[in-house]
Scaffold this motif. Structure first.
Motif, PDB file in Angstrom:
ATOM      1  N   LEU A 115      -4.525   1.188   5.630  1.00 18.21           N
ATOM      2  CA  LEU A 115      -3.850  -0.001   6.142  1.00 18.21           C
ATOM      3  C   LEU A 115      -2.729   0.331   7.110  1.00 18.21           C
ATOM      4  O   LEU A 115      -2.143  -0.570   7.716  1.00 18.21           O
ATOM      5  CB  LEU A 115      -3.315  -0.856   4.982  1.00 18.21           C
ATOM      6  N   LYS A 173      -8.152  -4.517  -2.681  1.00 17.35           N
ATOM      7  CA  LYS A 173      -7.733  -5.536  -3.658  1.00 17.35           C
ATOM      8  C   LYS A 173      -8.814  -5.716  -4.724  1.00 17.35           C
ATOM      9  O   LYS A 173      -8.514  -5.807  -5.928  1.00 17.35           O
ATOM     10  CB  LYS A 173      -7.482  -6.858  -2.940  1.00 17.35           C
ATOM     11  N   HIS A 211       0.801  -1.223   0.000  1.00 16.03           N
ATOM     12  CA  HIS A 211       0.000   0.000   0.000  1.00 16.03           C
ATOM     13  C   HIS A 211       0.826   1.262   0.000  1.00 16.03           C
ATOM     14  O   HIS A 211       0.327   2.324  -0.321  1.00 16.03           O
ATOM     15  CB  HIS A 211      -0.943   0.002   1.205  1.00 16.03           C
ATOM     16  N   THR A 238      -9.819  -3.281   9.381  1.00 13.70           N
ATOM     17  CA  THR A 238      -8.614  -3.232   8.544  1.00 13.70           C
ATOM     18  C   THR A 238      -8.624  -4.365   7.524  1.00 13.70           C
ATOM     19  O   THR A 238      -8.287  -4.158   6.351  1.00 13.70           O
ATOM     20  CB  THR A 238      -7.358  -3.315   9.424  1.00 13.70           C
ATOM     21  N   SER A 253      -8.686  -3.988   3.453  1.00 11.36           N
ATOM     22  CA  SER A 253      -7.679  -4.627   2.604  1.00 11.36           C
ATOM     23  C   SER A 253      -8.341  -5.402   1.473  1.00 11.36           C
ATOM     24  O   SER A 253      -7.914  -5.334   0.313  1.00 11.36           O
ATOM     25  CB  SER A 253      -6.806  -5.556   3.456  1.00 11.36           C
TER      26      SER A 253
END
Length: 647
Positions: A219, A236, A3, A228, A232
């Motif tokens: 993140l 993605k 990230h 979190t 994530s």
């Protein structure tokens, strides 16, 4: 790619150069008039891309046709009307964008109905057909097409139609509406220039409209646990969607965040938007009812306007704060039902179209401090789902949050003492600590010192010796109650004055989410044990136990009217609605008072029996101001080694 990694992109990555032209040599400028204008090309290509081959033939050739076109936003209405005229001849094109110029009631059909009945060619263009067009026109349409925001393929084709060169790739276009796109793709310019302007315009929208420059990557935030992991997965999925590997409808894009105040729900949502490179739109539900008349029509219009703006700027992150301001229908009385039901139903329909629609490009995050007050229909699967509950940061997370906000200050300092003093506080508290410590250092014209931070986290205690002893005895009583009733494990005690609190006892609950009557009563005894300890040591009760009494009362009321653990099984109110229930039920009020007295006597008996333990814990708190789990457990073990403690 992680990230925090970045990549460089050259302008030549975005457009195709002629085979005989070196990358360093810019393409020749196009001559105005040789190519289409963006205002004509963009809607025409968008229409052609959305219609099937058979539908295009009908649009061009059918002698009788009723075509309904839903456009991405009001800004597209007139240009799509003109694009339809380029595709074929029409006897009537009805356009409605909600503005004064085209404002007609949905039931107003007029000449349109006559021409449809005469078997002529009629089209209707609108950004919100359900709200602005006659239901009969929608139901009778031969072809209905919904135009979403232009895809990469449409933008690339439009750029080629205007500039003569097809870009290989185009940038993400967060928040750009029709006028923005037309302003970026210009006649007489190059494809590379169009790509550059699209990128710059999108970044300007993100930076100005969202004001996200001050938030870190989602993140890199600490203390958010399951949120979190959810973020994530979303990032993605968005990466796969932008690469064409995943349809947007396959993305899990709704969430309900629940926590007590100050745990950073808004910060997390803003950080998510920045990390996803999407516009951020926020609506506080309670703000809908402030600064206006409160009339139902006015509130309904505000809601519609907000969601219309969100759709115009999609893909985007929508943050609905204080979602509990829309009351649960389970708790509505007859007096308020007629007002609230239309608004709740409207909100449910908007969530259905925005959260689960195959054409929606919105990520919707809702937040509340009172999870139990949210209407169950709002947080079911397909709407605001899943629900993630945020807890207070543990010691490790608190240290990381503190270090993050300190940035370069106190880089080599040991913060463990500060973290111990601030254990159990929130991210909002950390922000205030660092701000106040920096202010002290600025006033002294020097860099920040560790003492500056310590003094704002735990200010020098100005209370009298009697008041400090009372606070220490009170917290020691809570620790005793939790330990001996089995309601939880004591992890922290302190007598640091903060606001209206003279100290804190943190307890890690030992029971599961489902609690028996015994579990609830043990928690009530723990809440009452602070006051009981003061009485046991000869101190007069004071108003300092008001919060403990509130907690104890709400638990007992919920036991009777919410959980079916009292004398009856009728569910009468949601947990937390004790004030309203007690106000109208004197019999229940008397019963709760009776049980409070009985449980308070249990707490008092416990405090009298273990007075020496309370005194030792209180003395340690006076010396240290803070006791961690190990320190408290050592004092308990010294008093009663090997004894099994229970309620």
């Amino acid at each position: 790619m992680t990230h925090d990694e970045t990549t460089e992109t050259n302008a030549t990555d975005f457009f195709e150069l002629p085979d005989d032209e070196a990358p360093s040599k810019p393409p020749p400028r196009r001559q105005t008039g040789k190519h289409s204008t963006p205002r004509k090309a963009l809607p025409l290509i968008l229409l052609q891309d959305a219609l099937t081959g058979a539908e295009l033939r009908r649009v061009r050739e059918a002698r009788s046709l009723l075509l309904l076109v839903k456009v991405p936003s009001p800004a597209w209405v007139e240009s799509v009307r003109d694009a339809l005229r380029a595709l074929g001849s029409w006897h009537e094109i009805e356009v409605r964008d909600g503005s004064t110029r085209y404002r007609r009631k949905p039931e107003d059909v007029g000449e349109v109905a006559v021409r449809i009945g005469d078997g002529l060619r009629v089209a209707a263009v609108c950004h919100d057909p359900a709200a602005l067009l006659p239901p009969s026109l929608i139901a009778c349409a031969d072809i209905s097409v919904a135009l979403g925001p232009p895809s990469d393929r449409v933008i690339r084709r439009a750029i080629k139609a205007v500039t003569g060169t097809m870009p290989r790739r185009v940038p993400h276009r967060a928040g750009l509406d029709f006028a923005d796109l037309v302003g970026c793709i210009r006649v007489g310019d190059t494809a590379a220039a169009a790509v550059r302007r699209l990128s710059e315009a999108s970044q300007a929208r993100l930076g100005t409209a969202s004001d996200l420059a001050d938030v870190p990557h989602v993140l890199s935030l600490h203390g958010y646990g399951a949120a979190t992991a959810w973020a994530s997965n979303l990032l993605k999925d968005l990466e796969d969607w932008r690469a064409g590997r995943l349809d947007f409808s396959c993305i899990s894009r709704t969430l309900l965040l629940v926590s007590e105040p100050g745990l950073g729900k808004t910060t997390w949502a803003r950080s998510l938007a920045k990390s996803a490179h999407l516009p951020f739109l926020t609506l506080s539900i309670s703000s809908l009812f402030s600064g206006g008349s409160g009339y139902l029509g006015e509130i309904s219009t505000k809601i519609d306007q907000f969601f219309a703006l969100a759709r115009n700027m999609s893909p985007a992150v929508v943050f609905l704060d204080e979602i509990d301001a829309l009351p649960s229908r389970d708790n509505l009385d007859n007096r308020n039902r007629d007002y609230w039901l239309p608004l709740i139903v409207q909100f449910l329909l908007l969530l259905d179209s925005s959260a689960s629609s195959a054409t929606s490009r919105l990520i919707i995050i809702a937040a509340t401090n009172h999870g139990g007050a949210v209407d169950p229909a709002l947080c079911r699967a397909g709407r605001l789902h899943p629900t993630i509950t945020l807890g207070r940061p543990d010691a490790m997370a608190l240290a990381a949050i503190l270090r993050q906000h300190l940035a370069g200050d106190l880089a080599d300092a040991d913060l463990s003492g500060i973290v111990a003093l601030g254990r159990g506080r929130t991210g909002a508290d950390v922000v205030a600590w660092v701000r106040d410590a920096r202010r002290v250092a600025r006033a002294a014209s020097r860099p920040m010192r560790l003492d500056d931070l310590r003094d704002v986290v735990a200010p020098p205690d100005s209370r009298s010796d009697t008041d400090r002893w009372r606070a220490a005895v009170h917290e020691a009583g809570h620790g005793l109650g939790a330990t001996y009733t089995g309601s939880g494990r004591v992890t922290h005690l302190d007598i640091v004055a903060a606001g209206h609190l003279g100290g804190r006892t943190l307890v890690s609950a030992s029971q599961t989410e489902t609690r028996s009557r015994t579990d609830i009563e043990a928690t009530v005894v723990t809440a009452l044990s602070g006051r009981a300890a003061e009485v046991a040591l000869g101190l007069q009760p004071t108003s300092g136990a008001s919060e403990d009494l509130r907690i104890a009362t709400e638990l007992l009321v919920a036991m009777h009217v919410s959980y079916g653990l009292g004398e009856g099984l009728v569910h009468r109110a949601a947990p937390g609605d004790s004030h309203q229930v007690l106000a109208y039920d004197p019999a229940l009020r008397a019963r709760i008072d009776e049980e409070l007295h009985a449980l308070n006597q249990r707490a008092l008996d416990l405090a009298v029996r273990h007075r020496a333990l309370i005194e030792d814990v209180a003395s340690a708190l006076l010396r240290e101001r803070v006791l961690d789990e190990a320190g408290f457990a050592a004092i308990v073990a010294a008093h009663l080694p090997g004894e099994v403690r229970h309620g």
